[in-house]
Design an enzyme around this catalytic site. Structure first.
Site: not given
Ligand code: PGA
Length: 239
Positions: A86, A158
């Site tokens: 992450h 992401e």
């Molecule tokens: P968020 O986070 O939906 O709050 O933007 C996503 C993540 O960090 O996996």
């Protein structure tokens, strides 16, 4: 049906988790994974129908690693997925691709599917290097894994600038990136992987995001901690 992965980070205390479980009990959970904080994994396993994931795993196996949680320990609790790489762990904990390789190898050894996160930051995006960055994040890790393990990995795209900010790329941009990721992994490694989108997914944008066919599901942070909002998102992803 889209896969829904809730990443609850450290947002909730124990009572919040009990409330969350009670309030979302009516939801359809077959395609929903909750990546709980370590202290609450047992609560979810005992009292909910969610598939259970972890948010992190140790680079090492069982042994002298104070404060860590090993893949074997997660497996013994009934955890079947774990987030790896992450962006918060890349930046806050300075985790590297070598560490992600070790973590993924530990996880697959104990039948836990890694959810491997990749994504560019704002500077990289503005410099037009998104695909170079994301491609490198994949190759540095996939090159070192066993071929037969690659399809166990779920990739989560992401963009760092979209996490927790309320900003989301356009559908065309997400489609372009998910195609790029799938094609790269297919062409270079002959593997087909699921690709999730993550970053500010919420009840307001879920209908629009659901129009992107190449996206296999979502990694959801903030909105996965709010029972009503999460139930709504689940209902939109169950078909
Ligand atoms: P968020 O986070 O939906 O709050 O933007 C996503 C993540 O960090 O996996």
């Amino acid at each position: 049906m889209k896969l829904v992965v809730g990443n609850q980070k450290t947002y909730l205390n124990r009572q919040d988790v009990v409330n969350f479980i009670n309030k979302t009990r009516e939801g359809h959970c077959e395609n929903v994974i909750i990546c709980a904080s370590f202290p609450y994994i047992d609560l979810y396993i005992e009292d909910s129908n969610y598939i259970i994931g972890a948010q992190n795993v140790s680079v090492k196996g069982n042994g002298a690693s104070t404060g860590e949680i090993s893949a074997e320990q997660l497996n013994s609790l009934g955890v079947s997925y774990s987030i790896v790489a992450h962006s918060e762990r890349r930046s806050d904990n300075k985790e590297t691709s070598e560490m992600f390789v070790d973590k993924i190898n530990n996880l697959v050894k104990y039948d836990i599917r890694p959810i491997f996160c990749i994504g560019e930051n704002l500077d990289q995006r503005e410099a037009n290097t998104t695909k170079d960055i994301v491609g490198r994040q994949i190759i540095e890790v996939f090159d070192k894994l066993n071929k037969e393990d690659l399809e166990k990995i779920v990739v989560a795209y992401e963009p760092v600038w979209a996490i927790g900010t309320g900003k989301v790329p356009t559908n065309d941009e997400i489609e372009d990136m998910t195609n790029y990721i799938k094609d790269l992994i297919q062409d270079k490694y002959g593997a087909r992987v699921l690709v999730l989108y993550g970053g500010s997914v919420n009840e307001k944008n879920i209908d629009e995001l659901n129009q992107i066919e190449t996206v296999d599901g979502y990694l959801i942070g903030g909105a996965s901690t709010k029972p009503d909002e999460f139930l709504y998102i689940m209902s939109k992803c169950e078909k």
